[in-house]
Design a protein around this motif. Structure first.
Motif, PDB file in Angstrom:
ATOM      1  N   UNK A 121     -58.488  68.777 -14.037  1.00 27.52           N
ATOM      2  CA  UNK A 121     -57.532  67.919 -14.750  1.00 27.52           C
ATOM      3  C   UNK A 121     -57.302  68.397 -16.176  1.00 27.52           C
ATOM      4  N   UNK A 122     -56.144  68.040 -16.688  1.00 24.38           N
ATOM      5  CA  UNK A 122     -55.770  68.414 -18.052  1.00 24.38           C
ATOM      6  C   UNK A 122     -54.266  68.521 -18.164  1.00 24.38           C
ATOM      7  N   UNK A 123     -53.688  69.509 -17.471  1.00 24.51           N
ATOM      8  CA  UNK A 123     -52.232  69.600 -17.420  1.00 24.51           C
ATOM      9  C   UNK A 123     -51.661  68.408 -16.668  1.00 24.51           C
ATOM     10  N   UNK A 124     -52.345  68.022 -15.628  1.00 28.30           N
ATOM     11  CA  UNK A 124     -52.085  66.753 -14.930  1.00 28.30           C
ATOM     12  C   UNK A 124     -53.414  66.239 -14.424  1.00 28.30           C
ATOM     13  N   UNK A 125     -53.455  64.967 -14.080  1.00 28.46           N
ATOM     14  CA  UNK A 125     -54.720  64.372 -13.644  1.00 28.46           C
ATOM     15  C   UNK A 125     -55.199  64.952 -12.324  1.00 28.46           C
ATOM     16  N   UNK A 126     -54.266  65.407 -11.484  1.00 23.66           N
ATOM     17  CA  UNK A 126     -54.622  65.923 -10.169  1.00 23.66           C
ATOM     18  C   UNK A 126     -54.498  67.419 -10.032  1.00 23.66           C
ATOM     19  N   UNK A 127     -54.530  68.145 -11.127  1.00 23.09           N
ATOM     20  CA  UNK A 127     -54.451  69.606 -11.048  1.00 23.09           C
ATOM     21  C   UNK A 127     -55.683  70.181 -10.356  1.00 23.09           C
ATOM     22  N   UNK A 128     -55.458  71.225  -9.564  1.00 22.89           N
ATOM     23  CA  UNK A 128     -56.548  71.922  -8.902  1.00 22.89           C
ATOM     24  C   UNK A 128     -56.353  73.427  -9.047  1.00 22.89           C
ATOM     25  N   UNK A 129     -57.446  74.152  -8.973  1.00 22.38           N
ATOM     26  CA  UNK A 129     -57.436  75.595  -8.767  1.00 22.38           C
ATOM     27  C   UNK A 129     -57.838  75.850  -7.322  1.00 22.38           C
ATOM     28  N   UNK A 130     -57.245  76.881  -6.741  1.00 18.97           N
ATOM     29  CA  UNK A 130     -57.485  77.200  -5.336  1.00 18.97           C
ATOM     30  C   UNK A 130     -57.985  78.635  -5.244  1.00 18.97           C
ATOM     31  N   UNK A 131     -59.172  78.810  -4.703  1.00 19.09           N
ATOM     32  CA  UNK A 131     -59.734  80.134  -4.527  1.00 19.09           C
ATOM     33  C   UNK A 131     -59.604  80.601  -3.091  1.00 19.09           C
ATOM     34  N   UNK A 132     -59.200  81.858  -2.934  1.00 14.93           N
ATOM     35  CA  UNK A 132     -59.152  82.484  -1.609  1.00 14.93           C
ATOM     36  C   UNK A 132     -59.595  83.923  -1.761  1.00 14.93           C
ATOM     37  N   UNK A 134     -60.773  86.971  -3.262  1.00 14.85           N
ATOM     38  CA  UNK A 134     -60.925  87.377  -4.662  1.00 14.85           C
ATOM     39  C   UNK A 134     -59.818  86.823  -5.548  1.00 14.85           C
ATOM     40  N   UNK A 135     -59.058  85.839  -5.032  1.00 18.29           N
ATOM     41  CA  UNK A 135     -57.861  85.347  -5.714  1.00 18.29           C
ATOM     42  C   UNK A 135     -58.079  83.914  -6.182  1.00 18.29           C
ATOM     43  N   UNK A 136     -57.531  83.588  -7.353  1.00 15.25           N
ATOM     44  CA  UNK A 136     -57.594  82.232  -7.882  1.00 15.25           C
ATOM     45  C   UNK A 136     -56.181  81.801  -8.269  1.00 15.25           C
ATOM     46  N   UNK A 137     -55.662  80.796  -7.559  1.00 11.32           N
ATOM     47  CA  UNK A 137     -54.363  80.213  -7.884  1.00 11.32           C
ATOM     48  C   UNK A 137     -54.611  79.069  -8.867  1.00 11.32           C
ATOM     49  N   UNK A 138     -54.038  79.186 -10.072  1.00  7.22           N
ATOM     50  CA  UNK A 138     -54.388  78.259 -11.147  1.00  7.22           C
ATOM     51  C   UNK A 138     -53.285  77.268 -11.489  1.00  7.22           C
ATOM     52  N   UNK A 139     -52.144  77.321 -10.784  1.00  7.52           N
ATOM     53  CA  UNK A 139     -51.071  76.387 -11.105  1.00  7.52           C
ATOM     54  C   UNK A 139     -50.687  76.485 -12.566  1.00  7.52           C
ATOM     55  N   UNK A 140     -50.535  75.331 -13.224  1.00  5.80           N
ATOM     56  CA  UNK A 140     -50.176  75.324 -14.645  1.00  5.80           C
ATOM     57  C   UNK A 140     -51.383  75.044 -15.530  1.00  5.80           C
ATOM     58  N   UNK A 141     -52.576  75.298 -15.003  1.00  3.88           N
ATOM     59  CA  UNK A 141     -53.786  75.118 -15.811  1.00  3.88           C
ATOM     60  C   UNK A 141     -54.065  76.333 -16.674  1.00  3.88           C
ATOM     61  N   UNK A 142     -53.983  77.521 -16.080  1.00  8.39           N
ATOM     62  CA  UNK A 142     -54.308  78.757 -16.801  1.00  8.39           C
ATOM     63  C   UNK A 142     -53.233  79.800 -16.542  1.00  8.39           C
ATOM     64  N   UNK A 143     -52.725  80.371 -17.634  1.00 10.13           N
ATOM     65  CA  UNK A 143     -51.750  81.459 -17.573  1.00 10.13           C
ATOM     66  C   UNK A 143     -52.327  82.690 -18.265  1.00 10.13           C
ATOM     67  N   UNK A 144     -51.618  83.785 -18.134  1.00 12.20           N
ATOM     68  CA  UNK A 144     -52.001  84.981 -18.868  1.00 12.20           C
ATOM     69  C   UNK A 144     -51.816  84.729 -20.360  1.00 12.20           C
ATOM     70  N   UNK A 145     -52.913  84.679 -21.083  1.00 14.19           N
ATOM     71  CA  UNK A 145     -52.877  84.534 -22.533  1.00 14.19           C
ATOM     72  C   UNK A 145     -52.778  83.129 -23.066  1.00 14.19           C
ATOM     73  N   UNK A 146     -52.657  82.136 -22.180  1.00 10.19           N
ATOM     74  CA  UNK A 146     -52.529  80.770 -22.681  1.00 10.19           C
ATOM     75  C   UNK A 146     -52.938  79.778 -21.591  1.00 10.19           C
TER      76      UNK A 146
END
Length: 200
Positions: A121-132, A134-146
């Motif tokens: 949570x942070x960007x939204x209350x229900x944000x999740x990261x998804x690992x598959x 060696x890959x991590x899908x971060x949605x709008x939680x983590x971007x390159x450099x920000x």
């Protein structure tokens, strides 16, 4: 394994299509369901998983569910986002109406895809990261450099601070696929992202 990235809509929201052994998993279908279907091609979709419930990540959900008859997965803390009145581009609904399966932290099997889900949570209350793998899908939680904005509806700066501490414990070898922009590695972000670099 193949990963198709297809940026959608005005905000170039990244929709990802994971393909493995003839099956496909759709992540964040923001807009243009027909384009996503074209990218899926001959693969058999087994589900849609959402990193969060903001409009630019969900508007093609109903079209894909109607066409493929597949389940949708979203964290229930973002359910309220489906009921918020928002301005949408012409021709798009402001929410999806298909039922969804509630995500929770931990392992998740969708067809042949063995995933790990983290509540971030942070960007939204229900944000999740998804690992598959060696890959991590971060949605709008983590971007390159920000990182994602926290001044959004149901965003929370205090929750984001805790989420960033959590992300610091993830495997730095992960390749990060964010909700907007280009991919990066978690190791690179841990070393250079000003929101993740430790100041001791």
């Amino acid at each position: 394994m193949d990963i198709v990235r297809t940026p959608q809509g005005l905000y170039k929201t990244n929709c990802y299509i994971l393909k493995e052994n003839g099956y496909a998993l759709i992540i964040d279908p923001g807009f243009h369901g027909h384009r996503i279907m074209r990218e899926i091609g001959e693969a058999k979709p087994v589900g849609i998983i959402l990193t969060h419930g903001h409009a630019d990540h969900i508007c093609a959900v109903d079209a894909l569910v109607e066409h493929y008859h597949i389940p949708v997965y979203m964290h229930p803390m973002d359910d309220e986002l489906l009921r918020v009145k928002r301005r949408m581009p012409s021709g798009y609904k402001e929410r999806f109406t298909s039922p969804y399966i509630a995500l929770e932290e931990g392992p998740l099997q969708i067809g042949p895809f063995s995933l790990n889900v983290w509540e971030v949570p942070g960007h939204s209350a229900g944000s999740v990261c998804i690992g598959y793998q060696h890959i991590l899908f971060t949605g709008d939680t983590l971007f390159k450099g920000t990182i994602g904005k926290v001044n959004t509806y149901n965003g929370n700066p205090v929750a984001m601070k805790a989420t960033l501490e959590k992300i610091k414990t993830f495997n730095p070898a992960y390749v990060v696929y964010p909700g907007h922009g280009t991919s990066t590695t978690l190791g690179h972000e841990l070393a250079t992202n000003p929101h993740l670099v430790s100041h001791e």
